[in-house]
Design a protein around this motif. Structure first.
Motif, PDB file in Angstrom:
ATOM      1  N   UNK A   1      -4.875   2.193 -13.504  1.00 28.56           N
ATOM      2  CA  UNK A   1      -5.399   3.312 -14.292  1.00 28.56           C
ATOM      3  C   UNK A   1      -5.180   3.072 -15.775  1.00 28.56           C
ATOM      4  N   UNK A   2      -3.964   2.651 -16.133  1.00 30.95           N
ATOM      5  CA  UNK A   2      -3.648   2.399 -17.535  1.00 30.95           C
ATOM      6  C   UNK A   2      -4.541   1.301 -18.104  1.00 30.95           C
TER       7      UNK A   2
ATOM      8  N   UNK B   1       0.823  -1.213   0.000  1.00 23.57           N
ATOM      9  CA  UNK B   1       0.000   0.000   0.000  1.00 23.57           C
ATOM     10  C   UNK B   1       0.855   1.259   0.000  1.00 23.57           C
ATOM     11  N   UNK B   2       1.949   1.224   0.761  1.00 22.11           N
ATOM     12  CA  UNK B   2       2.742   2.439   0.933  1.00 22.11           C
ATOM     13  C   UNK B   2       3.896   2.587  -0.054  1.00 22.11           C
ATOM     14  N   UNK B   3       4.468   1.463  -0.494  1.00 22.40           N
ATOM     15  CA  UNK B   3       5.640   1.546  -1.366  1.00 22.40           C
ATOM     16  C   UNK B   3       5.325   1.224  -2.819  1.00 22.40           C
ATOM     17  N   UNK B   4       4.357   0.358  -3.043  1.00 21.25           N
ATOM     18  CA  UNK B   4       4.000   0.007  -4.420  1.00 21.25           C
ATOM     19  C   UNK B   4       2.741   0.725  -4.880  1.00 21.25           C
ATOM     20  N   UNK B   5       2.240   1.639  -4.032  1.00 17.71           N
ATOM     21  CA  UNK B   5       0.958   2.296  -4.300  1.00 17.71           C
ATOM     22  C   UNK B   5       0.942   2.960  -5.669  1.00 17.71           C
ATOM     23  N   UNK B   6       1.981   3.758  -5.955  1.00 13.44           N
ATOM     24  CA  UNK B   6       2.015   4.498  -7.216  1.00 13.44           C
ATOM     25  C   UNK B   6       2.030   3.559  -8.413  1.00 13.44           C
ATOM     26  N   UNK B   7       2.856   2.494  -8.309  1.00 10.34           N
ATOM     27  CA  UNK B   7       2.935   1.546  -9.419  1.00 10.34           C
ATOM     28  C   UNK B   7       1.600   0.824  -9.628  1.00 10.34           C
TER      29      UNK B   7
ATOM     30  N   UNK C   1      -2.911  12.014 -15.824  1.00  6.77           N
ATOM     31  CA  UNK C   1      -1.833  12.957 -15.503  1.00  6.77           C
ATOM     32  C   UNK C   1      -1.206  12.625 -14.150  1.00  6.77           C
ATOM     33  N   UNK C   2      -1.988  11.996 -13.257  1.00  8.75           N
ATOM     34  CA  UNK C   2      -1.460  11.622 -11.945  1.00  8.75           C
ATOM     35  C   UNK C   2      -0.372  10.554 -12.055  1.00  8.75           C
ATOM     36  N   UNK C   3      -0.488   9.670 -13.051  1.00  7.12           N
ATOM     37  CA  UNK C   3       0.489   8.577 -13.175  1.00  7.12           C
ATOM     38  C   UNK C   3       1.601   8.914 -14.164  1.00  7.12           C
TER      39      UNK C   3
ATOM     40  N   UNK D   1     -10.569  10.983 -17.330  1.00  8.64           N
ATOM     41  CA  UNK D   1      -9.374  10.219 -17.695  1.00  8.64           C
ATOM     42  C   UNK D   1      -8.154  11.118 -17.845  1.00  8.64           C
ATOM     43  N   UNK D   2      -8.367  12.328 -18.314  1.00  4.40           N
ATOM     44  CA  UNK D   2      -7.234  13.255 -18.433  1.00  4.40           C
ATOM     45  C   UNK D   2      -6.600  13.513 -17.067  1.00  4.40           C
ATOM     46  N   UNK D   3      -7.423  13.760 -16.065  1.00  3.23           N
ATOM     47  CA  UNK D   3      -6.905  14.040 -14.719  1.00  3.23           C
ATOM     48  C   UNK D   3      -6.329  12.773 -14.092  1.00  3.23           C
TER      49      UNK D   3
END
Length: 515
Positions: free
Chosen positions: A129-130, A117-123, A168-170, A163-165
């Protein structure tokens, strides 16, 4: 992948050996220590990716150690582990910005989940999302071939904004490129839809809500309810900009209704905003109130009579209201209203026109530094949010919430980042706007515009008997052949309005109740 380094702090660390072996088998590197003091020293000596910290230890407590660690390395994630479920401990820990909170006894899978949750969250978010957009891409592509009503276009545009927003986050450049191509295709189809249908809306039994019907359709029902209403018209506010402001507004207000509506053509302030306040189309304003209406070629400000237009509309609707109108065009006037806002609490309706986004878009044209700061839509949204969070407008909204005002937020039209020049030739009396022109004997590229030879068909005034209007589509802006290269270089990649695009025409109206 680089090895992830974990520091685990617990005075009974020896009992946690099975947990540590489990993590090491998963390729995590785990250092251990038995006290808060040791933990602070370890964090000083080594760079860790995450800390698991026992709350109840001899010597300095886990909360005290947490405070020290956060002082030294504020961005280091710390997961608090405790036997206690007492609320004050949770509140203290959460207030100190912990990454997670676990109750003993913990099992290895809880620890692993917290790490993910904390370290792989972004990935994980990026992958999800993709994948989701790839599925949605096909649906949007099919919708583009089928969409045929103004409601469907509003829904499709909001999907594209979502989807644009999200993308852009990723920061996935490939996915953003695909989305941009979908937006371009959508605007191309939308231009054709407007050309085919716009004129008929004025004779339709079920037209969309537009600038001149906004007050009657959406504002008036809210004003008739009990309690004071604050209507905020933020100029040039696109739907995507509203989406990023919405979260901040949501701290004080709960959204109860959102109704996208259509700006009239031209999507320019003197036409669209005067139409909101008058409840009339431009040709009707010119006929009924010639002393208030100004055409493009007339001298002087074109939006100086909004209050008078609103007064006349309220009178025509037979409303008995206590109301005030304020226009904010500077930081000084915004602060003045914020400091005196309590004086508005006895009004049925307080109308606030806030000019900032318009100034921002013009500044992007005229100032190199703003061109750099708002180089694309993502940066433009970010700059708008930064302004809003530090503006007197947010102070006014906070005060309105405390005083029990219902809040209505809307705009007059949006803007589009123009990228492609479209050559146009006109006489000396041709209007100057880059996204629409009105004048005699206009010569233009037919595929790049929506041309209206009889302005009265869409309720626009005619400056001369032979005047016509043209509206730029997609990302085009009008440029004259003389001094062409300089002109194009100056205006390319600037935010303009007046023409036909999803960004300019489909705009937000939201009703919010105080929290």
């Amino acid at each position: 992948m680089n090895e992830i380094k974990i520091l685990w702090v617990d005075d009974e660390i020896d009992l946690l050996k099975p947990h540590i072996l489990f993590l090491e088998k998963k390729q995590y590197a785990v250092d251990t220590c038995k006290s808060g003091t040791e933990a602070i020293e370890a964090v000083d000596d080594k760079n860790y990716d995450i800390v698991f910290l026992d709350e109840n230890m001899p010597g300095i407590s886990g909360l005290e150690a947490l405070s020290e660690i956060k002082t030294k390395k504020p961005n280091l994630p710390v997961v608090m582990i405790t036997k206690s479920e007492e609320e004050y401990i949770m509140e203290e820990a959460i207030g100190s910005k912990i990454a997670d909170y676990l109750i003993k006894p913990v099992n290895p899978h809880q620890i692993l989940l917290s790490l993910k949750k904390n370290l792989d969250h972004s990935r994980l978010i990026s992958e999800k999302t993709t994948s989701s957009y790839q599925q949605e891409f096909r649906k949007i592509a099919m919708d583009l071939a089928m969409v045929n009503t103004y409601d469907e276009w509003a829904d499709l545009y909001q999907k594209l904004i979502y989807w644009e927003i999200a993308l852009e986050e990723i920061e996935d450049a490939g996915m953003m490129e695909i989305l941009e191509s979908q937006k371009t295709e959508a605007n191309s189809q939308f231009g054709k839809f407007i050309e085919k249908n716009y004129k008929d809306w004025f004779d339709s039994d079920e037209p969309p809500t537009m600038s001149h019907t906004l007050f009657k359709d959406l504002i008036l029902p809210e004003v008739k309810k009990e309690g004071p209403v604050l209507l905020v018209v933020i100029d040039n506010l696109r739907f995507d900009q509203w989406r990023v402001l919405e979260k901040t507004v949501g701290t004080y207000y709960r959204k109860t209704k959102e109704a996208p509506y259509y700006s009239i053509l031209p999507t320019a302030t003197q036409y669209a905003r005067n139409a909101i306040f008058s409840g009339l189309m431009p040709s009707e304003m010119e006929r009924l109130y010639p002393e208030l209406w100004k055409n493009d070629t007339d001298e002087g400000g074109k939006n100086l009579n909004e209050e008078a237009f609103l007064r006349n509309q309220i009178r025509r609707l037979g409303l008995d209201l206590k109301w005030e109108y304020h226009k904010i065009s500077s930081l000084k006037s915004g602060r003045h209203l914020a400091s005196n806002f309590a004086s508005q609490q006895n009004n049925d309706l307080t109308v606030l026109v806030y000019n900032f986004v318009d100034m921002l878009s013009h500044s992007k044209t005229e100032m190199e530094v703003v061109k750099e700061l708002a180089s694309n839509d993502k940066a433009y949204r970010s700059l708008t949010l930064s302004w809003f969070k530090n503006s007197p407008l947010l102070e006014i909204i906070q005060q309105a919430q405390r005083l029990g005002f219902r809040l209505l937020i809307t705009t007059d039209h949006g803007t589009i980042n123009v990228k492609n020049p479209s050559k146009v030739v006109g006489d000396r009396d041709t209007s100057l706007n880059l996204r629409y022109k009105t004048g005699r004997s206009l010569t233009f590229e037919e595929k790049e515009v929506y041309a209206v030879k009889r302005p009265k068909d869409i309720y626009l005034p005619t400056i001369n008997v032979s005047s016509s209007y043209i509206f730029a589509r997609n990302e085009f802006f009008f440029a004259y052949p003389n001094n062409y290269n300089h002109y194009v270089s100056y205006y390319k990649n600037t935010y303009q309005h007046g023409g036909i695009s999803l960004e300019e025409m489909i705009i937000p109206f939201a009703v919010l109740e105080p929290r």
